[in-house]
Design an enzyme around this catalytic site. Structure first.
Site, PDB file in Angstrom:
ATOM      1  N   SER A  76       0.865  -1.190   0.000  1.00 35.40           N
ATOM      2  CA  SER A  76       0.000   0.000   0.000  1.00 35.40           C
ATOM      3  C   SER A  76       0.890   1.225   0.000  1.00 35.40           C
ATOM      4  O   SER A  76       1.883   1.263   0.731  1.00 35.40           O
ATOM      5  CB  SER A  76      -0.879   0.061   1.257  1.00 35.40           C
ATOM      6  OG  SER A  76      -1.549   1.320   1.308  1.00 35.40           O
ATOM      7  N   TYR A 146      -6.795   6.748   2.032  1.00 40.25           N
ATOM      8  CA  TYR A 146      -5.902   5.854   2.770  1.00 40.25           C
ATOM      9  C   TYR A 146      -6.610   5.309   4.011  1.00 40.25           C
ATOM     10  O   TYR A 146      -6.668   4.096   4.230  1.00 40.25           O
ATOM     11  CB  TYR A 146      -4.644   6.622   3.171  1.00 40.25           C
ATOM     12  CG  TYR A 146      -3.612   5.807   3.907  1.00 40.25           C
ATOM     13  CD1 TYR A 146      -2.906   4.791   3.272  1.00 40.25           C
ATOM     14  CD2 TYR A 146      -3.308   6.083   5.247  1.00 40.25           C
ATOM     15  CE1 TYR A 146      -1.931   4.058   3.961  1.00 40.25           C
ATOM     16  CE2 TYR A 146      -2.346   5.365   5.926  1.00 40.25           C
ATOM     17  CZ  TYR A 146      -1.658   4.352   5.282  1.00 40.25           C
ATOM     18  OH  TYR A 146      -0.702   3.636   5.962  1.00 40.25           O
ATOM     19  N   LYS A 150      -7.827   1.388   4.697  1.00 42.16           N
ATOM     20  CA  LYS A 150      -7.316   0.577   5.810  1.00 42.16           C
ATOM     21  C   LYS A 150      -8.452   0.107   6.718  1.00 42.16           C
ATOM     22  O   LYS A 150      -8.409  -1.001   7.251  1.00 42.16           O
ATOM     23  CB  LYS A 150      -6.298   1.390   6.604  1.00 42.16           C
ATOM     24  CG  LYS A 150      -5.009   1.663   5.834  1.00 42.16           C
ATOM     25  CD  LYS A 150      -4.217   0.385   5.599  1.00 42.16           C
ATOM     26  CE  LYS A 150      -2.876   0.658   4.953  1.00 42.16           C
ATOM     27  NZ  LYS A 150      -2.082  -0.565   4.773  1.00 42.16           N
ATOM     28  N   TYR A 160     -13.437 -12.456   7.040  1.00 42.06           N
ATOM     29  CA  TYR A 160     -12.869 -13.763   6.681  1.00 42.06           C
ATOM     30  C   TYR A 160     -12.577 -14.587   7.928  1.00 42.06           C
ATOM     31  O   TYR A 160     -12.664 -15.806   7.915  1.00 42.06           O
ATOM     32  CB  TYR A 160     -11.596 -13.585   5.832  1.00 42.06           C
ATOM     33  CG  TYR A 160     -11.879 -13.680   4.359  1.00 42.06           C
ATOM     34  CD1 TYR A 160     -12.579 -12.678   3.700  1.00 42.06           C
ATOM     35  CD2 TYR A 160     -11.473 -14.782   3.609  1.00 42.06           C
ATOM     36  CE1 TYR A 160     -12.857 -12.761   2.348  1.00 42.06           C
ATOM     37  CE2 TYR A 160     -11.746 -14.876   2.255  1.00 42.06           C
ATOM     38  CZ  TYR A 160     -12.439 -13.866   1.624  1.00 42.06           C
ATOM     39  OH  TYR A 160     -12.718 -13.966   0.287  1.00 42.06           O
ATOM     40  N   THR A 176       6.553   4.949  11.934  1.00 44.61           N
ATOM     41  CA  THR A 176       7.779   4.162  12.087  1.00 44.61           C
ATOM     42  C   THR A 176       8.865   4.777  11.209  1.00 44.61           C
ATOM     43  O   THR A 176       8.572   5.324  10.146  1.00 44.61           O
ATOM     44  CB  THR A 176       7.507   2.710  11.673  1.00 44.61           C
ATOM     45  OG1 THR A 176       6.454   2.212  12.493  1.00 44.61           O
ATOM     46  CG2 THR A 176       8.732   1.833  11.841  1.00 44.61           C
ATOM     47  N   ARG A 187       7.122  12.327   4.463  1.00 41.08           N
ATOM     48  CA  ARG A 187       6.941  12.202   5.910  1.00 41.08           C
ATOM     49  C   ARG A 187       7.930  13.112   6.631  1.00 41.08           C
ATOM     50  O   ARG A 187       9.007  13.408   6.121  1.00 41.08           O
ATOM     51  CB  ARG A 187       7.079  10.740   6.341  1.00 41.08           C
ATOM     52  CG  ARG A 187       5.859   9.943   5.878  1.00 41.08           C
ATOM     53  CD  ARG A 187       5.883   8.524   6.361  1.00 41.08           C
ATOM     54  NE  ARG A 187       6.342   7.621   5.323  1.00 41.08           N
ATOM     55  CZ  ARG A 187       6.071   6.317   5.313  1.00 41.08           C
ATOM     56  NH1 ARG A 187       5.350   5.774   6.252  1.00 41.08           N
ATOM     57  NH2 ARG A 187       6.527   5.553   4.342  1.00 41.08           N
TER      58      ARG A 187
HETATM   59  N1  LIG Z   1       5.829   3.394   7.645  1.00 41.50           N
HETATM   60  C1  LIG Z   1       4.898   3.656   8.536  1.00 41.50           C
HETATM   61  O1  LIG Z   1       5.130   4.458   9.460  1.00 41.50           O
HETATM   62  C2  LIG Z   1       3.546   2.993   8.458  1.00 41.50           C
HETATM   63  C3  LIG Z   1       2.574   3.372   9.404  1.00 41.50           C
HETATM   64  C4  LIG Z   1       1.339   2.747   9.353  1.00 41.50           C
HETATM   65  C5  LIG Z   1       1.083   1.766   8.417  1.00 41.50           C
HETATM   66  N2  LIG Z   1       2.030   1.431   7.512  1.00 41.50           N
HETATM   67  C6  LIG Z   1       1.680   0.415   6.514  1.00 41.50           C
HETATM   68  O2  LIG Z   1       2.762  -0.467   6.297  1.00 41.50           O
HETATM   69  C7  LIG Z   1       2.808  -0.852   4.929  1.00 41.50           C
HETATM   70  C8  LIG Z   1       4.173  -0.557   4.349  1.00 41.50           C
HETATM   71  O3  LIG Z   1       4.435   0.842   4.460  1.00 41.50           O
HETATM   72  P1  LIG Z   1       5.861   1.441   4.081  1.00 41.50           P
HETATM   73  O4  LIG Z   1       6.097   2.580   4.964  1.00 41.50           O
HETATM   74  O5  LIG Z   1       6.838   0.346   4.006  1.00 41.50           O
HETATM   75  O6  LIG Z   1       5.557   2.028   2.639  1.00 41.50           O
HETATM   76  P2  LIG Z   1       6.331   1.781   1.249  1.00 41.50           P
HETATM   77  O7  LIG Z   1       5.681   2.684   0.250  1.00 41.50           O
HETATM   78  O8  LIG Z   1       7.785   1.883   1.450  1.00 41.50           O
HETATM   79  O9  LIG Z   1       5.996   0.275   0.946  1.00 41.50           O
HETATM   80  C9  LIG Z   1       4.810  -0.145   0.339  1.00 41.50           C
HETATM   81  C10 LIG Z   1       5.160  -1.145  -0.735  1.00 41.50           C
HETATM   82  O10 LIG Z   1       3.953  -1.637  -1.330  1.00 41.50           O
HETATM   83  C11 LIG Z   1       4.150  -1.689  -2.742  1.00 41.50           C
HETATM   84  N3  LIG Z   1       2.829  -1.645  -3.365  1.00 41.50           N
HETATM   85  C12 LIG Z   1       1.917  -0.640  -3.315  1.00 41.50           C
HETATM   86  N4  LIG Z   1       0.811  -0.982  -4.006  1.00 41.50           N
HETATM   87  C13 LIG Z   1       1.034  -2.231  -4.492  1.00 41.50           C
HETATM   88  C14 LIG Z   1       0.264  -3.144  -5.276  1.00 41.50           C
HETATM   89  N5  LIG Z   1      -0.964  -2.818  -5.725  1.00 41.50           N
HETATM   90  N6  LIG Z   1       0.804  -4.342  -5.582  1.00 41.50           N
HETATM   91  C15 LIG Z   1       2.048  -4.683  -5.149  1.00 41.50           C
HETATM   92  N7  LIG Z   1       2.814  -3.867  -4.405  1.00 41.50           N
HETATM   93  C16 LIG Z   1       2.304  -2.660  -4.084  1.00 41.50           C
HETATM   94  C17 LIG Z   1       5.026  -0.505  -3.042  1.00 41.50           C
HETATM   95  O11 LIG Z   1       5.678  -0.579  -4.283  1.00 41.50           O
HETATM   96  C18 LIG Z   1       5.991  -0.530  -1.859  1.00 41.50           C
HETATM   97  O12 LIG Z   1       7.116  -1.336  -2.123  1.00 41.50           O
HETATM   98  C19 LIG Z   1       1.671  -0.128   4.228  1.00 41.50           C
HETATM   99  O13 LIG Z   1       0.560  -0.988   4.142  1.00 41.50           O
HETATM  100  C20 LIG Z   1       1.382   1.015   5.161  1.00 41.50           C
HETATM  101  O14 LIG Z   1       0.037   1.437   5.059  1.00 41.50           O
HETATM  102  C21 LIG Z   1       3.242   2.038   7.501  1.00 41.50           C
END
Ligand SMILES: NC(=O)c1ccc[n+]([C@@H]2O[C@H](COP(=O)([O-])OP(=O)(O)OC[C@H]3O[C@@H](n4cnc5c(N)ncnc54)[C@H](O)[C@@H]3O)[C@@H](O)[C@H]2O)c1
Length: 326
Positions: A76, A146, A150, A160, A176, A187
């Protein structure tokens, strides 16, 4: 050897999860369409016989040959700058994407863990946020794509679990940080460090009194690993409760980087959450988990990572955060 599928495996968090599961002796299959991720985050794993990479969009039909024990759905866009640029894909990966993962999990008899977020609490009226709080989200505001994706993802996962009896886990991740964040992801932490490294003033949106709590990536990964192996199907917050105002945080970054620049203030974007602090009572009780890495230590490691990047990365980052305000 247990087999785990990690969607979003080339992203910031996904790639750290790949590393962890490899270290734990798993066969790891990373799936990513690289829309916001970077293949360089996982290329050090490519030579391993127990690592595979599928360049694929999770919102389309997914199939993985062989057995699967676990599916971690992390695909995502995750930062405002990304999900404002690609709002429809964001909604699709949180809806069609999780549906595909859950379907695959049923076929394989796998357990699914989904990456949810503190954003499900929206601009919270309860502080700190515990898992029983239902949130305060504007569905048609700029962040709605977003937050609602979620929230839908959690609802689908729970359906499920209750209807099909699938084993599911839900982690609500709070901000994070750590190595492999993108300098230009909008960010606040990479934005501040990027500005300091380029010798620019650090932009604070609003008066800087809004708070955030930052969790170092290794702590988060440990919490996720424990949750996956637990038997708890309901949402669990994982984050660092150490709260700081954005103004104080900017001052910490100025001290850390030794920049001679100052903080400058610009108008606050719409629906920017004013407070953000996890209540981690549940994670402590159920998982015996709490963060171990102090902000000073985590920031030092992250700063060293950003300093090690080639200079062009720094300037690729330069356009960034104005976009968030639209
Ligand atoms: N980093 C944070 O602080 C944080 C906080 C809350 C939630 N999250 C959640 O953790 C997850 C990872 O976040 P992140 O910070 O690593 O972001 P990121 O953008 O670095 O990683 C997301 C990855 O998902 C891939 N992606 C997106 N859509 C896709 C699709 N349709 N098919 C295949 N791959 C796809 C992107 O290419 C990317 O590599 C996300 O779901 C995000 O919502 C992150």
């Amino acid at each position: 050897m247990k087999r785990v599928l990690i969607t979003g495996g080339a992203g910031f968090l996904g790639s750290h999860l790949c590393d962890r599961f490899i270290r734990e002796g798993y066969h790891v299959i990373a799936m990513d369409n690289l829309i916001t991720g970077d293949i360089r985050n996982i290329e050090h794993l490519f030579h391993l016989p127990n690592f595979e990479f599928y360049h694929h969009d999770v919102s389309k039909f997914i199939h993985v040959p062989g057995e699967l024990d676990y599916i971690l759905h992390f695909a995502s866009p995750a930062s405002p700058i990304d999900y404002l640029k690609i709002p429809i894909q964001t909604l699709k990966v949180g809806s069609l994407g999780i549906h595909n993962c859950l379907g695959l999990a049923r076929v394989k008899g796998a357990r699914v863990l989904i990456a949810s977020t503190s954003e499900v609490y929206g601009d919270p009226t309860v502080h700190p946020q515990n898992e029983d709080y239902w949130g305060n989200v504007n569905p048609v505001g700029p962040r709605g794509v977003y937050d609602e994706a979620k929230r839908f993802q959690e609802a689908m996962t729970m359906a499920y679990h209750t209807y099909h009896g699938l084993e599911t886990r839900i982690v609500r991740i709070f901000n994070t940080y750590g190595p492999r964040m993108r300098l230009n992801d909008g960010r606040v932490l990479p934005a501040f460090i990027g500005q300091a490294l380029r010798g620019e003033d650090l932009t604070v949106f609003g008066d800087g009194s809004q708070t955030r709590s930052f969790c170092y990536v290794d702590d988060l990964v440990e919490g996720i690993y424990r949750l996956l192996l637990s038997d708890h199907p309901y949402p669990v917050n994982i984050g660092n409760p150490s709260e700081i105002t954005i103004k104080e945080f900017g001052e910490e970054i100025i001290k850390l980087t030794g920049t001679s620049q100052k903080l400058v203030f610009k108008p606050l974007p719409q629906d920017d959450p004013k407070q953000r602090q996890p209540d981690i009572t549940k994670a402590k009780a159920i998982l015996g988990w709490e963060p171990q890495v102090a902000r000073a230590e985590g920031l030092r490691i992250t700063y060293d990572y950003f300093k090690s990047l080639p200079e062009e990365e720094l300037y690729r980052a330069a356009y960034h955060r104005e976009f968030v305000k639209k």
